[in-house]
Design a protein around this motif. Structure first.
Motif, short mmCIF file in Angstrom:
data_model
loop_
_atom_site.label_atom_id
_atom_site.label_comp_id
_atom_site.label_asym_id
_atom_site.label_seq_id
_atom_site.Cartn_x
_atom_site.Cartn_y
_atom_site.Cartn_z
N GLU A 275 0.83 -1.21 0.00
CA GLU A 275 0.00 0.00 0.00
C GLU A 275 0.86 1.26 0.00
N VAL A 276 1.92 1.26 0.80
CA VAL A 276 2.82 2.42 0.85
C VAL A 276 3.49 2.60 -0.51
N LEU A 277 3.98 1.51 -1.09
CA LEU A 277 4.60 1.60 -2.42
C LEU A 277 3.63 2.14 -3.45
N ALA A 278 2.37 1.72 -3.36
CA ALA A 278 1.37 2.13 -4.35
C ALA A 278 1.06 3.63 -4.28
N HIS A 279 1.28 4.24 -3.11
CA HIS A 279 0.97 5.65 -2.94
C HIS A 279 2.19 6.57 -3.03
N MET A 280 3.33 6.02 -3.40
CA MET A 280 4.56 6.82 -3.50
C MET A 280 4.61 7.57 -4.83
N ASN A 281 3.91 8.67 -4.89
CA ASN A 281 3.94 9.53 -6.07
C ASN A 281 3.61 10.94 -5.63
N VAL A 282 3.74 11.88 -6.52
CA VAL A 282 3.55 13.30 -6.20
C VAL A 282 2.15 13.57 -5.65
N GLU A 283 1.15 12.93 -6.23
CA GLU A 283 -0.24 13.17 -5.80
C GLU A 283 -0.63 12.34 -4.58
N GLY A 284 0.12 11.27 -4.30
CA GLY A 284 -0.25 10.38 -3.21
C GLY A 284 -1.42 9.47 -3.56
N LYS A 285 -1.73 9.41 -4.85
CA LYS A 285 -2.83 8.55 -5.31
C LYS A 285 -2.32 7.14 -5.53
N LYS A 286 -3.23 6.18 -5.41
CA LYS A 286 -2.85 4.78 -5.53
C LYS A 286 -2.59 4.39 -6.98
N HIS A 287 -1.39 3.90 -7.23
CA HIS A 287 -1.01 3.33 -8.52
C HIS A 287 -0.45 1.94 -8.22
N SER A 288 -1.28 0.92 -8.34
CA SER A 288 -0.88 -0.41 -7.88
C SER A 288 -0.46 -1.37 -8.99
N SER A 289 -0.15 -0.84 -10.16
CA SER A 289 0.35 -1.73 -11.21
C SER A 289 1.72 -2.27 -10.79
N ASP A 290 2.08 -3.42 -11.31
CA ASP A 290 3.38 -4.00 -10.98
C ASP A 290 4.51 -3.05 -11.32
N ASN A 291 4.38 -2.38 -12.46
CA ASN A 291 5.41 -1.44 -12.90
C ASN A 291 5.58 -0.29 -11.88
N ALA A 292 4.48 0.26 -11.39
CA ALA A 292 4.54 1.36 -10.42
C ALA A 292 5.16 0.89 -9.11
N LEU A 293 4.79 -0.31 -8.66
CA LEU A 293 5.33 -0.84 -7.40
C LEU A 293 6.83 -1.07 -7.51
N VAL A 294 7.26 -1.65 -8.62
CA VAL A 294 8.70 -1.90 -8.83
C VAL A 294 9.46 -0.58 -8.91
N LYS A 295 8.91 0.37 -9.63
CA LYS A 295 9.56 1.68 -9.77
C LYS A 295 9.73 2.35 -8.41
N ASN A 296 8.71 2.28 -7.57
CA ASN A 296 8.79 2.90 -6.25
C ASN A 296 9.75 2.16 -5.32
N LEU A 297 9.82 0.85 -5.45
CA LEU A 297 10.79 0.08 -4.68
C LEU A 297 12.20 0.46 -5.13
N GLN A 298 12.40 0.64 -6.41
CA GLN A 298 13.70 1.08 -6.92
C GLN A 298 14.06 2.47 -6.39
N ARG A 299 13.09 3.35 -6.28
CA ARG A 299 13.34 4.69 -5.73
C ARG A 299 13.88 4.60 -4.31
N ILE A 300 13.31 3.70 -3.52
CA ILE A 300 13.80 3.50 -2.15
C ILE A 300 15.23 2.99 -2.18
N ASN A 301 15.47 1.99 -3.01
CA ASN A 301 16.81 1.39 -3.09
C ASN A 301 17.88 2.37 -3.54
#
Length: 93
Positions: free
Chosen positions: A15-41
């Motif tokens: 859920e946290v990964l899905a909301h990691m964007n400028v708007e804080g809106k949920k983007h739960s596609s696999d691509n969005a989740l992976v991209k946000n995990l990469q941002r953390i890394n």
């Protein structure tokens, strides 16, 4: 530290990964989740990366055990048991 102090389940982490964007809106596609995990890394240094990887592994193993039914959904404590006995006594009166 911020994530491990507040997130206790795999579902919440996703859920946290899905909301990691400028708007804080949920983007739960696999691509969005992976991209946000990469941002953390990308922002973690060596020791932080090791700690994060261990935390992810622990979170995943707890999720696996929970899905297998090996972790109770509500923890049993002495307080809960005593409170239940006391409540039962009150109801019997």
């Amino acid at each position: 530290m911020l994530l491990s102090g507040t997130i206790r389940s795999w579902r919440k982490f996703v859920e946290v990964l899905a909301h990691m964007n400028v708007e804080g809106k949920k983007h739960s596609s696999d691509n969005a989740l992976v991209k946000n995990l990469q941002r953390i890394n990308y922002i973690l240094d060596g020791d932080q990366q090791k700690e994060f990887n261990q935390w992810i592994a622990q979170l995943a193993s707890v999720n696996y055990l929970d899905n297998m039914g090996m972790i109770p959904s509500t923890p049993f404590t002495i307080y809960d048991f005593q409170h239940r006995k006391q409540k039962k006594r009150v109801l019997e009166i």
